[in-house]
Design a protein around this motif. Sequence first.
Motif, PDB file in Angstrom:
ATOM      1  N   THR A  15       1.308  -1.474  -0.137  1.00 54.76           N
ATOM      2  CA  THR A  15       0.276   0.154  -0.427  1.00 54.76           C
ATOM      3  C   THR A  15       1.325   0.949   0.187  1.00 54.76           C
ATOM      4  OG1 THR A  15       0.177   0.080   2.505  1.00 54.76           O
ATOM      5  CG2 THR A  15      -1.702  -0.867   1.120  1.00 54.76           C
ATOM      6  N   PHE A  21      -2.415   0.249  -6.499  1.00 54.71           N
ATOM      7  CA  PHE A  21      -3.466   0.361  -6.686  1.00 54.71           C
ATOM      8  C   PHE A  21      -4.550  -0.130  -7.700  1.00 54.71           C
ATOM      9  CE2 PHE A  21      -2.172   1.757  -2.642  1.00 54.71           C
ATOM     10  CZ  PHE A  21      -2.710   1.496  -1.965  1.00 54.71           C
ATOM     11  N   ASP A  23      -8.627   0.204  -8.392  1.00 44.73           N
ATOM     12  CA  ASP A  23     -10.079   0.581  -8.550  1.00 44.73           C
ATOM     13  C   ASP A  23     -10.203   0.390  -6.597  1.00 44.73           C
ATOM     14  OD1 ASP A  23     -10.254   0.498 -11.128  1.00 44.73           O
ATOM     15  OD2 ASP A  23     -10.859  -1.500 -11.701  1.00 44.73           O
ATOM     16  N   GLY A  24      -8.922   0.707  -6.209  1.00 39.25           N
ATOM     17  CA  GLY A  24      -9.164   0.875  -4.739  1.00 39.25           C
ATOM     18  C   GLY A  24      -8.447  -0.396  -4.507  1.00 39.25           C
ATOM     19  N   GLY A  25      -7.834  -0.851  -5.045  1.00 37.85           N
ATOM     20  CA  GLY A  25      -7.187  -2.154  -4.048  1.00 37.85           C
ATOM     21  C   GLY A  25      -6.356  -2.809  -5.139  1.00 37.85           C
ATOM     22  N   CYS A  28      -3.989  -9.338  -4.590  1.00 36.21           N
ATOM     23  CA  CYS A  28      -4.248 -10.284  -3.843  1.00 36.21           C
ATOM     24  C   CYS A  28      -3.679 -11.935  -3.820  1.00 36.21           C
ATOM     25  CB  CYS A  28      -5.358 -10.955  -3.322  1.00 36.21           C
ATOM     26  SG  CYS A  28      -6.027 -12.065  -1.988  1.00 36.21           S
ATOM     27  N   LEU A  39      -8.566  -7.120  -4.845  1.00 32.75           N
ATOM     28  CA  LEU A  39      -9.545  -6.382  -3.072  1.00 32.75           C
ATOM     29  C   LEU A  39      -8.536  -5.720  -2.324  1.00 32.75           C
ATOM     30  CD1 LEU A  39      -9.432 -10.166  -2.661  1.00 32.75           C
ATOM     31  CD2 LEU A  39     -11.510  -9.080  -4.281  1.00 32.75           C
ATOM     32  N   HIS A  40      -9.493  -4.730  -1.451  1.00 33.17           N
ATOM     33  CA  HIS A  40      -9.142  -4.470  -0.818  1.00 33.17           C
ATOM     34  C   HIS A  40      -8.037  -5.097   0.050  1.00 33.17           C
ATOM     35  CE1 HIS A  40      -9.848  -1.618   3.294  1.00 33.17           C
ATOM     36  NE2 HIS A  40     -10.236  -0.675   1.944  1.00 33.17           N
ATOM     37  N   GLN A  41      -7.292  -3.979   0.936  1.00 25.92           N
ATOM     38  CA  GLN A  41      -6.326  -4.086   1.938  1.00 25.92           C
ATOM     39  C   GLN A  41      -6.672  -4.983   3.197  1.00 25.92           C
ATOM     40  OE1 GLN A  41      -4.018  -0.415   2.218  1.00 25.92           O
ATOM     41  NE2 GLN A  41      -5.441  -0.185   4.350  1.00 25.92           N
ATOM     42  N   ASP A  42      -7.547  -4.882   3.556  1.00 21.58           N
ATOM     43  CA  ASP A  42      -8.487  -5.318   4.751  1.00 21.58           C
ATOM     44  C   ASP A  42      -8.939  -6.830   4.362  1.00 21.58           C
ATOM     45  OD1 ASP A  42      -7.673  -3.542   5.957  1.00 21.58           O
ATOM     46  OD2 ASP A  42     -10.316  -2.959   6.495  1.00 21.58           O
ATOM     47  N   VAL A  43      -9.332  -7.000   2.973  1.00 26.56           N
ATOM     48  CA  VAL A  43      -9.666  -8.228   2.258  1.00 26.56           C
ATOM     49  C   VAL A  43      -8.797  -9.283   2.142  1.00 26.56           C
ATOM     50  CG1 VAL A  43     -11.425  -9.282   0.252  1.00 26.56           C
ATOM     51  CG2 VAL A  43     -12.146  -7.319   1.708  1.00 26.56           C
TER      52      VAL A  43
END
Length: 122
Positions: A15, A21, A23-25, A28, A39-43
């Motif tokens: 990050t 990045f 699309d904001g992800g 994975c 995917l989002h960093q938390d996912v």
Amino acid sequence: MDYCNGVQGFINFTTSIPRNFSDGGIRCPCRKCKNLKFLHQDVVMMHILTKEFMEDYLCWYTHKELFVAPYSCWPVILTVYNMPPWMCMRLEFMFLSIVIPGSSSPGRNIDVCLQPLIDELT
């Protein structure tokens, strides 16, 4: 706990580079997604913690790590077997004969790598 800290370090690294990045992800690298999904960093963190990293994921090339290609060396060690077992596996009776460089193991082609050594010993 070390694994969790390592995963957090991985997320922090990926990050910290804006070009990772899309699309904001971020990609994975879990066993299921295999760097194909953004995917989002938390996912991503949850995937890595529950599904672990995909196999042989030693170099974060997709996440713009500094070196791109993984590299390895395969040592060929000779040992003397005409001695008692407790002696032949001691360090002073093991000899590094050659080192096979490459990005992966020699596999079935190891005979080609060992031929110069065989010629020298015969």
